[in-house]
Scaffold this motif. Structure first.
Motif, PDB file in Angstrom:
ATOM      1  N   UNK A 187       0.813  -1.216   0.000  1.00 56.18           N
ATOM      2  CA  UNK A 187       0.000   0.000   0.000  1.00 56.18           C
ATOM      3  C   UNK A 187       0.849   1.269   0.000  1.00 56.18           C
ATOM      4  N   UNK A 188       2.140   1.155   0.295  1.00 62.69           N
ATOM      5  CA  UNK A 188       3.013   2.321   0.302  1.00 62.69           C
ATOM      6  C   UNK A 188       3.603   2.609  -1.076  1.00 62.69           C
ATOM      7  N   UNK A 189       3.347   1.747  -2.054  1.00 56.52           N
ATOM      8  CA  UNK A 189       3.854   1.982  -3.403  1.00 56.52           C
ATOM      9  C   UNK A 189       3.071   3.096  -4.082  1.00 56.52           C
ATOM     10  N   UNK A 190       3.780   3.930  -4.801  1.00 61.01           N
ATOM     11  CA  UNK A 190       3.175   5.034  -5.558  1.00 61.01           C
ATOM     12  C   UNK A 190       2.398   6.005  -4.671  1.00 61.01           C
ATOM     13  N   UNK A 191       2.662   6.011  -3.386  1.00 56.83           N
ATOM     14  CA  UNK A 191       2.022   6.953  -2.469  1.00 56.83           C
ATOM     15  C   UNK A 191       2.898   8.197  -2.337  1.00 56.83           C
ATOM     16  N   UNK A 192       2.339   9.395  -2.479  1.00 60.56           N
ATOM     17  CA  UNK A 192       3.146  10.608  -2.280  1.00 60.56           C
ATOM     18  C   UNK A 192       3.670  10.657  -0.842  1.00 60.56           C
ATOM     19  N   UNK A 225       8.480   3.337  -6.102  1.00 62.32           N
ATOM     20  CA  UNK A 225       7.917   2.700  -7.300  1.00 62.32           C
ATOM     21  C   UNK A 225       7.557   1.247  -7.023  1.00 62.32           C
ATOM     22  N   UNK A 226       6.633   0.712  -7.806  1.00 59.35           N
ATOM     23  CA  UNK A 226       6.257  -0.692  -7.610  1.00 59.35           C
ATOM     24  C   UNK A 226       7.348  -1.629  -8.132  1.00 59.35           C
ATOM     25  N   UNK A 244      11.116  -5.910   2.572  1.00 56.00           N
ATOM     26  CA  UNK A 244      11.181  -4.491   2.928  1.00 56.00           C
ATOM     27  C   UNK A 244      12.353  -3.770   2.275  1.00 56.00           C
ATOM     28  N   UNK A 245      13.384  -4.516   1.869  1.00 55.24           N
ATOM     29  CA  UNK A 245      14.535  -3.902   1.225  1.00 55.24           C
ATOM     30  C   UNK A 245      14.172  -3.283  -0.118  1.00 55.24           C
ATOM     31  N   UNK A 246      13.011  -3.642  -0.666  1.00 54.70           N
ATOM     32  CA  UNK A 246      12.602  -3.089  -1.965  1.00 54.70           C
ATOM     33  C   UNK A 246      12.018  -1.683  -1.839  1.00 54.70           C
ATOM     34  N   UNK A 247      11.779  -1.219  -0.625  1.00 51.81           N
ATOM     35  CA  UNK A 247      11.087   0.056  -0.450  1.00 51.81           C
ATOM     36  C   UNK A 247      12.048   1.239  -0.480  1.00 51.81           C
ATOM     37  N   UNK A 248      12.892   1.297  -1.487  1.00 54.18           N
ATOM     38  CA  UNK A 248      13.755   2.455  -1.653  1.00 54.18           C
ATOM     39  C   UNK A 248      12.992   3.552  -2.396  1.00 54.18           C
ATOM     40  N   UNK A 249      13.325   4.784  -2.091  1.00 54.30           N
ATOM     41  CA  UNK A 249      12.502   5.931  -2.485  1.00 54.30           C
ATOM     42  C   UNK A 249      13.152   6.715  -3.613  1.00 54.30           C
ATOM     43  N   UNK A 250      12.365   7.027  -4.622  1.00 50.96           N
ATOM     44  CA  UNK A 250      12.835   7.902  -5.696  1.00 50.96           C
ATOM     45  C   UNK A 250      12.883   9.324  -5.159  1.00 50.96           C
TER      46      UNK A 250
END
Length: 470
Positions: A187-192, A225-226, A244-250
């Motif tokens: 749910x945190x993907x593509x969230x501002x 990003x997803x 969780x390691x995939x949740x790096x931020x652009x």
């Protein structure tokens, strides 16, 4: 930082006298004891559309069925005050500052170990390292009658930057992150997202850092990003986020532009590693729906109960002395910082303030008369009030019956939910203290925007008021 929106809300005490029904639920069947005949949907005197109606499967409106116009005004006023708090208390540190501001505005003074507490006094203690708080309101009764203790966490799961977080890959500047707690990752993907940066001044000449990047309507935001640009689509074909390691931020197109932006806000890349750097949903909490019966916002699970408890504590004139504890950052993640440790450390401190020089025998007698109401994640059905978990407490049957009767006498909307498994309440009970587990129904826990019923929020306030008014 101003806390005026919710500090000023203390004047609401004169209208917060609403009542709600008592409901009972189980794993297989939901049974409401209130009448469900009301179907009025006309606007009440507060200008809100009263969300009444017949009970629908899976989303009971039972709690609203017996709410009159005066109660609607109280619920709406309390929800407005809560919005002011939750919009400001984006992190545990901000929640700590807000709760302390509410208490000191009402006359709270720092807790002194050397001072004998007097009836009517409100004392507060703060752990500067993790944001844990304790408030002691001295009642008129002797300490030998025990204390009413209320325990909740105002910590929350979060995404924070790792040391040296900036890196470039596949033509993008990214922030490396880590997760504390449990989040619904997809749910945190593509969230501002906005980036909260804080550092207290180390010396008198040092300058504090306290900025949020991406929260203003004119500022760019961050996002996760997803599919990270350097990963094959095959990697996440069946699962958007498998770690969780995939949740790096652009964070930008180039690392140079990112460093320039940080420097413009007085932050160098070296200094970034020493900051409290947390990603929060961009934008503020708000009402959902035309009837304003729901609030969408982050971290309701760790914000709603502390706010309700603080309001109740400030409004109450207790007979028994009342100890309210809010567990701070990392309390739910590390051994020695959980509920049992907080009770073991702070309850003797409170007894000493109330009865200085009490010997071990007297202390044990006070402990035997003390009861703890602990807020836990117990589930439950929305719009039916707070949840009493019948298997998540560890109290004597008589103590549990007294808790049910107490909430019934104060007309608190309550549902009973049979639960199984381990509970933190049982840790406290290992200290030979009757402990009642209470929960608040929240939809989408761990998501960027959780849903909380304004009816349930108000019943949490009423439950806390009933408990601290003993």
């Amino acid at each position: 930082m101003s806390f005026a929106p919710f500090v000023g809300s203390l004047a609401l005490a004169s209208v917060l006298a609403a009542c709600g029904p008592t409901a009972q639920t189980s794993d297989k069947k939901n049974t409401n004891l209130a009448s469900l005949t009301a179907t009025d949907t006309s606007p009440d005197s507060s200008g809100l559309i009263t969300p009444r109606g017949e009970r629908t499967k899976g989303d009971s409106k039972a709690g609203w069925a017996s709410v009159d116009a005066d109660a609607m005004i109280a619920i709406a006023s309390f929800a407005d005050a809560y919005l002011g708090y939750v919009q400001t208390a984006r992190t545990t540190r901000q929640s700590t500052a807000a709760l302390v501001a509410m208490a000191t505005t009402a006359g709270a003074v720092p807790w002194s170990d050397a001072k004998q507490a007097k009836a009517g006094e409100l004392l507060y203690w703060q752990d500067a390292t993790n944001g844990s708080l304790a408030f002691l309101k001295v009642g008129t009764a002797s300490a030998d009658e025990g204390l009413a203790v209320l325990l909740a966490s105002h910590d929350s799961a979060l995404i924070r930057l790792t040391p040296n977080p900036i890196y470039e890959r596949s033509g993008l500047a990214l922030f490396d992150t880590s997760i504390m707690g449990t989040l619904h990752l997809e749910s945190w993907l593509h969230t501002p997202l906005a980036l909260s940066l804080y550092k207290a001044p180390a010396t008198a000449n040092d300058v504090a850092v306290d900025v949020i990047l991406g929260d203003d309507a004119n500022e760019p935001v961050f996002t996760i990003p997803d599919l990270l640009p350097h990963l094959s689509r095959k990697v996440q074909r069946t699962k958007l986020v498998d770690s969780p390691e995939r949740l790096d931020v652009v964070a930008g197109f180039t690392a140079k532009a990112l460093r320039t932006t940080l420097k413009r806000n007085g932050i160098t890349e070296d200094a970034l590693s020493g900051l409290e750097a947390t990603l929060v949903p961009a934008g503020i909490a708000t009402y959902v729906g035309v009837d304003k019966a729901l609030i969408a916002g982050a971290n309701h699970a760790s914000r709603a109960v502390p706010f309700a408890a603080m309001h109740a504590l400030l409004a109450a004139e207790p007979t028994k002395s009342t100890l309210v504890i809010f567990m701070g950052r990392d309390a739910q993640f590390y051994a020695g910082a959980g509920p049992e440790a907080h009770i073991a450390n702070l309850l003797p401190k409170a007894v000493e303030a109330l009865a200085q020089g009490a010997d071990a025998l007297r202390f044990r007698r006070i402990l035997a008369q003390t009861q703890v109401l602990m807020f836990d994640h117990t589930g439950g059905v929305r719009n039916q009030g707070v949840v009493l978990g019948t298997r998540r407490d560890d109290s004597s049957p008589s103590a549990f019956r007294r808790a049910i009767q107490l909430f019934a006498d104060h007309k608190v909307g309550t549902q009973l939910l049979q639960t199984a498994g381990w509970s933190e309440a049982r840790e406290i009970a290992s200290l030979d203290i009757d402990t009642i587990a209470l929960g608040l129904p929240i939809s989408g826990a761990g998501m960027p925007y959780e849903l909380l019923s304004t009816y349930d929020l108000f019943q949490a306030r009423q439950a806390c008021l009933a408990w601290v008014s003993q």
